[in-house]
Design a protein around this motif. Structure first.
Motif, PDB file in Angstrom:
ATOM      1  N   ASP A 134       9.710  43.105  23.819  1.00  0.00           N
ATOM      2  CA  ASP A 134      11.071  42.812  23.399  1.00  0.00           C
ATOM      3  C   ASP A 134      12.068  43.857  23.876  1.00  0.00           C
ATOM      4  O   ASP A 134      13.258  43.741  23.630  1.00  0.00           O
ATOM      5  N   LEU A 135      11.586  44.904  24.552  1.00  0.00           N
ATOM      6  CA  LEU A 135      12.477  45.973  24.981  1.00  0.00           C
ATOM      7  C   LEU A 135      12.810  45.887  26.466  1.00  0.00           C
ATOM      8  O   LEU A 135      13.803  46.439  26.909  1.00  0.00           O
ATOM      9  N   ARG A 136      11.970  45.184  27.243  1.00  0.00           N
ATOM     10  CA  ARG A 136      12.053  45.268  28.690  1.00  0.00           C
ATOM     11  C   ARG A 136      13.366  44.712  29.239  1.00  0.00           C
ATOM     12  O   ARG A 136      13.794  45.102  30.308  1.00  0.00           O
ATOM     13  N   SER A 137      14.010  43.806  28.553  1.00  0.00           N
ATOM     14  CA  SER A 137      15.272  43.255  29.052  1.00  0.00           C
ATOM     15  C   SER A 137      16.476  43.902  28.382  1.00  0.00           C
ATOM     16  O   SER A 137      17.594  43.460  28.553  1.00  0.00           O
ATOM     17  N   GLU A 138      16.251  44.932  27.610  1.00  0.00           N
ATOM     18  CA  GLU A 138      17.345  45.598  26.902  1.00  0.00           C
ATOM     19  C   GLU A 138      17.500  47.033  27.380  1.00  0.00           C
ATOM     20  O   GLU A 138      16.512  47.737  27.558  1.00  0.00           O
ATOM     21  N   PRO A 139      18.682  47.546  27.533  1.00  0.00           N
ATOM     22  CA  PRO A 139      19.956  46.840  27.509  1.00  0.00           C
ATOM     23  C   PRO A 139      20.351  46.403  28.923  1.00  0.00           C
ATOM     24  O   PRO A 139      20.383  47.227  29.842  1.00  0.00           O
ATOM     25  N   VAL A 140      20.619  45.143  29.095  1.00  0.00           N
ATOM     26  CA  VAL A 140      20.919  44.586  30.407  1.00  0.00           C
ATOM     27  C   VAL A 140      22.145  45.278  31.011  1.00  0.00           C
ATOM     28  O   VAL A 140      23.157  45.484  30.352  1.00  0.00           O
ATOM     29  N   GLY A 141      22.043  45.632  32.281  1.00  0.00           N
ATOM     30  CA  GLY A 141      23.163  46.253  32.979  1.00  0.00           C
ATOM     31  C   GLY A 141      23.227  47.756  32.865  1.00  0.00           C
ATOM     32  O   GLY A 141      24.045  48.399  33.527  1.00  0.00           O
ATOM     33  N   TYR A 142      22.377  48.348  32.030  1.00  0.00           N
ATOM     34  CA  TYR A 142      22.402  49.797  31.835  1.00  0.00           C
ATOM     35  C   TYR A 142      21.042  50.446  32.099  1.00  0.00           C
ATOM     36  O   TYR A 142      20.945  51.660  32.133  1.00  0.00           O
ATOM     37  N   MET A 143      20.007  49.625  32.253  1.00  0.00           N
ATOM     38  CA  MET A 143      18.667  50.181  32.423  1.00  0.00           C
ATOM     39  C   MET A 143      17.826  49.278  33.309  1.00  0.00           C
ATOM     40  O   MET A 143      17.718  48.078  33.067  1.00  0.00           O
ATOM     41  N   GLY A 144      17.252  49.871  34.354  1.00  0.00           N
ATOM     42  CA  GLY A 144      16.307  49.143  35.183  1.00  0.00           C
ATOM     43  C   GLY A 144      14.895  49.300  34.640  1.00  0.00           C
ATOM     44  O   GLY A 144      14.643  50.145  33.777  1.00  0.00           O
ATOM     45  N   VAL A 145      13.973  48.469  35.125  1.00  0.00           N
ATOM     46  CA  VAL A 145      12.570  48.533  34.711  1.00  0.00           C
ATOM     47  C   VAL A 145      11.694  48.615  35.953  1.00  0.00           C
ATOM     48  O   VAL A 145      11.861  47.843  36.898  1.00  0.00           O
ATOM     49  N   LYS A 146      10.785  49.566  35.958  1.00  0.00           N
ATOM     50  CA  LYS A 146       9.857  49.726  37.069  1.00  0.00           C
ATOM     51  C   LYS A 146       8.431  49.733  36.543  1.00  0.00           C
ATOM     52  O   LYS A 146       8.071  50.546  35.686  1.00  0.00           O
TER      53      LYS A 146
END
Length: 448
Positions: free
Chosen positions: A127-139
């Protein structure tokens, strides 16, 4: 020190964006080590680990603004916070969801740079991977792939580029180089890509020491199972233990009845999902037709289940098999470890693998989508690599329109019609091209 692809990724990411980054992956894949090494490039590096310092979780709860968070952070560390020159690292963030939500405000505030890391234990990070959109990328981070492994073992970049040229041009590799690369690939089947195991091998060349590290990691995974999903831990651990024998079975498909004579997929669904979400296992689903998009033809309860790391798979087999694998003992069935290595490599390169099985046409080991087309892949560990009835069947079907296929095996590269026969180590060159721009402009002439 192990050379990882994520090192250059982090440098490029932080040079081109002000956003934070969340690095995720299974336990023991080297996330924390790589981030700490990257932190050396900043004048100041602050690390907060929410597992080692559980009191830090409560410190951030109830913070109302970025200034409030930064005030509390300054109380947690003695490291100076230097504006514009500090990287703040929040580790094991699955224990503190509040800090992930707060990243938006911290990035907006702009004084410092932020990087986060979390282990995929159970579903805490889902539930965290898409938050916060526009401020954090995921690798996503994985065990060392084969290219990283051979680089750490001492193979020069010029050799890898020469091999890449051979793959691109479909030209044979120098015989000596090919022989050494096959030897390194068999070594990779045993050592795998877990950083601790690779480091131990490079330090000692002692396979017993490597296996001791691998067994420790397997025990750690089993403790995680008990800790994070106590209600289903028996099912999950049994599934985990069944991965090696199931891959050794004739069709390699995971058979639920091995768990329970009356087993139904729905009953065990959450257990399989836990292993997948935790990054411990790699499910490869069956598709009914080799057509784009493969996802639409996926069967949700027919799949092969691979280990996330081929070295851990080898460590679960009988002791003593490691040296026989490296020496290429012809009495050993290499099929399962070869396929596991290929599945692992594809996933690490962002390529989702599927497999094809039809009573009429047979079974193909893997299907992937590359460049908008389906590419069938067969993996052959023996000398009969030209025998591939199912592959020939689907290649000959006009309805599918398959122009090219790859058979990975032990021999040098050559092409026969639409089939590329390539040494199995060349799977390291199969990857999605995330760099290529995708442009499309609607022609509005006539509507103006």
């Amino acid at each position: 020190m192990l050379k990882r692809k994520i090192d250059s990724y982090l440098q490029h990411y932080y040079a081109t964006t002000r956003n934070a980054l969340l690095v995720t992956g299974a336990r023991q894949t080297g996330k924390t080590f790589s981030i700490r090494e990257f932190g050396r490039s900043f004048k100041s590096f602050v690390e907060i680990n929410f597992v080692d310092r559980p009191e830090a979780v409560n410190v951030f709860k109830g913070a109302k603004s970025s200034s409030d968070i930064l005030l509390r952070l300054s109380a947690l560390t003695s490291v100076p916070l230097i504006k514009g020159e500090t990287l703040i690292f929040f580790d094991e963030v699955q224990k503190c969801p509040e800090i992930v939500t707060a990243i938006k405000f911290l990035v907006d505030e702009g004084s410092y740079r932020y990087i986060l890391s979390g282990s995929l234990l159970g579903v805490e990070l889902k539930d965290l991977r898409s938050e916060p959109v526009g401020y954090m990328g995921v690798k996503d981070m994985f065990p060392l792939d084969f290219e990283e492994f051979v680089s750490c073992a001492g193979v020069g970049d010029n050799v890898i580029e020469t091999l890449r040229d051979s793959w691109r041009d479909r030209m044979p590799v120098d015989r000596f180089v090919h022989s050494k690369m096959m030897e390194l690939f068999r070594l990779y089947l045993v050592v795998g890509g877990m950083p601790a195991a690779v480091s131990k091998y490079l330090e000692t060349n002692n396979l017993q020491d490597v296996m001791a590290v691998q067994r420790d990691i397997i025990r750690l995974y089993k403790r995680d199972i008990a800790q994070y999903d106590p209600e289903n831990k028996l099912y999950i651990e049994e599934i985990f233990n069944l991965i090696p024998p199931e891959l050794n079975a004739k069709n390699k498909r995971f058979i639920l009845k091995r768990l329970n004579e009356n087993a139904k997929f729905e009953r065990f669904r959450n257990s399989f999902l836990w292993l997948k979400n935790a990054g411990v296992a790699l499910p490869v689903y069956n598709v009914e037709e080799p057509k784009v998009p493969l996802l639409l033809a996926r069967s949700r309860n027919l799949f092969k289940l691979f280990q996330s790391d081929v070295g851990l798979l080898a460590a679960q087999y009988a002791e003593g098999i490691q040296l026989r694998i490296i020496m290429g003992d012809k009495d050993i069935n290499f099929g399962s470890v070869y396929e596991n290595a290929v599945a692992q490599e594809l996933v690490a390169h962002g390529v989702e693998p599927y497999y094809y099985n039809s009573k009429k046409r047979g079974e193909v080991d893997f299907l992937v989508e590359l460049g908008g087309k389906v590419l069938p892949i067969e993996v052959k560990s023996g000398k009969d690599y030209e025998m591939h009835r199912a592959l020939s069947n689907i290649m000959g079907c006009e309805e599918y329109g398959l122009s090219e296929a790859v058979v990975f095996g032990n021999d040098n590269i050559r092409v026969d019609g639409g089939v590329i026969y390539a040494p199995v180590y060349m799977v390291m060159f199969l990857a999605k091209n995330f760099e290529a721009p995708l442009y499309y402009k609607v022609d509005l002439s006539g509507l103006c």
